[in-house]
Design a protein around this motif. Structure first.
Motif, mmCIF file in Angstrom:
data_model
loop_
_atom_site.group_PDB
_atom_site.id
_atom_site.type_symbol
_atom_site.label_atom_id
_atom_site.label_comp_id
_atom_site.label_asym_id
_atom_site.label_seq_id
_atom_site.Cartn_x
_atom_site.Cartn_y
_atom_site.Cartn_z
ATOM 1 N N PRO A 37 4.220 22.136 -21.380
ATOM 2 C CA PRO A 37 5.476 22.789 -20.989
ATOM 3 C C PRO A 37 5.336 23.669 -19.744
ATOM 4 O O PRO A 37 6.219 23.676 -18.886
ATOM 5 C CB PRO A 37 5.841 23.637 -22.213
ATOM 6 N N LEU A 39 7.009 23.169 -15.896
ATOM 7 C CA LEU A 39 7.739 24.235 -15.221
ATOM 8 C C LEU A 39 7.188 24.470 -13.813
ATOM 9 O O LEU A 39 7.952 24.586 -12.846
ATOM 10 C CB LEU A 39 7.657 25.532 -16.033
ATOM 11 N N VAL A 95 13.703 23.447 -20.613
ATOM 12 C CA VAL A 95 12.920 23.145 -21.811
ATOM 13 C C VAL A 95 12.677 24.433 -22.588
ATOM 14 O O VAL A 95 12.345 25.458 -22.003
ATOM 15 C CB VAL A 95 11.561 22.510 -21.431
ATOM 16 N N TYR A 130 14.680 21.112 -15.045
ATOM 17 C CA TYR A 130 13.661 21.361 -16.076
ATOM 18 C C TYR A 130 14.140 22.491 -16.970
ATOM 19 O O TYR A 130 13.864 23.662 -16.733
ATOM 20 C CB TYR A 130 12.315 21.726 -15.443
ATOM 21 N N THR A 138 9.927 16.695 -21.971
ATOM 22 C CA THR A 138 8.838 17.321 -22.723
ATOM 23 C C THR A 138 7.878 16.257 -23.247
ATOM 24 O O THR A 138 6.662 16.409 -23.138
ATOM 25 C CB THR A 138 9.386 18.163 -23.890
ATOM 26 N N SER A 147 -0.757 24.245 -20.371
ATOM 27 C CA SER A 147 -0.168 23.404 -21.409
ATOM 28 C C SER A 147 0.957 22.574 -20.789
ATOM 29 O O SER A 147 1.528 22.948 -19.754
ATOM 30 C CB SER A 147 0.363 24.254 -22.548
ATOM 31 N N PRO A 178 2.971 27.519 -26.571
ATOM 32 C CA PRO A 178 2.193 26.671 -25.664
ATOM 33 C C PRO A 178 1.109 27.449 -24.925
ATOM 34 O O PRO A 178 0.135 26.859 -24.461
ATOM 35 C CB PRO A 178 3.231 26.112 -24.704
ATOM 36 N N VAL A 233 11.567 21.633 -30.289
ATOM 37 C CA VAL A 233 11.721 21.469 -28.837
ATOM 38 C C VAL A 233 13.182 21.161 -28.516
ATOM 39 O O VAL A 233 13.781 20.281 -29.132
ATOM 40 C CB VAL A 233 10.829 20.326 -28.296
ATOM 41 N N GLU A 243 15.923 20.670 -25.049
ATOM 42 C CA GLU A 243 15.983 20.500 -23.597
ATOM 43 C C GLU A 243 17.345 19.965 -23.189
ATOM 44 O O GLU A 243 18.080 19.411 -24.014
ATOM 45 C CB GLU A 243 14.879 19.564 -23.097
ATOM 46 N N TYR A 272 3.823 15.553 -22.326
ATOM 47 C CA TYR A 272 2.769 15.369 -23.336
ATOM 48 C C TYR A 272 2.238 13.926 -23.307
ATOM 49 O O TYR A 272 1.730 13.429 -24.303
ATOM 50 C CB TYR A 272 3.279 15.711 -24.727
ATOM 51 N N CYS A 318 10.744 25.735 -26.357
ATOM 52 C CA CYS A 318 9.970 25.303 -27.521
ATOM 53 C C CYS A 318 9.805 26.464 -28.500
ATOM 54 O O CYS A 318 9.770 27.624 -28.097
ATOM 55 C CB CYS A 318 8.629 24.720 -27.115
#
Length: 111
Positions: free
Chosen positions: A91, A95, A73, A71, A14, A89, A79, A61, A63, A18, A75
């Protein structure tokens, strides 16, 4: 991000999505939260809380390390509010990349 590295030495996917930012500003979802008394039990069972709010008490967050899942994740914020059709976004972008088998090359190019 409060835990940018996993115990296996891998980085938070994650945070990588970012662009390795140390702080992310997103709108928090208030309906459900992780019980603070259960955080250590959940963490020790394998789900890693890699991002927390500014007080360190609210989990934002979670994960699994990529060694466990390509993957995984979750949140606790929205997002979708910052997503646009051609600029998803981070996340959602992650994906999509994982779903089409391009996450590894994206991560390598971001280093």
């Amino acid at each position: 991000f409060t835990h940018p590295k996993h115990e296996d030495g891998s980085s938070s996917i994650t945070q990588m999505m970012y662009k390795n930012a140390s702080v992310v500003s997103e709108r928090h979802r208030h309906r459900y939260e992780v019980n603070p008394e259960r955080v250590d039990v959940i963490h020790d069972a394998g789900l890693k809380f890699v991002g927390r709010d500014e007080t360190g008490t609210r989990m934002e967050v979670a994960e699994l390390p990529r060694s466990k899942h390509p993957y995984y994740v979750g949140c606790q914020y929205h997002p979708e509010f910052k997503s646009r059709p051609l600029t998803p976004s981070p996340p959602f972008h992650g994906l999509l990349l994982a779903a089409c088998g391009k996450l590894d090359s994206f991560v390598e190019n971001e280093k």
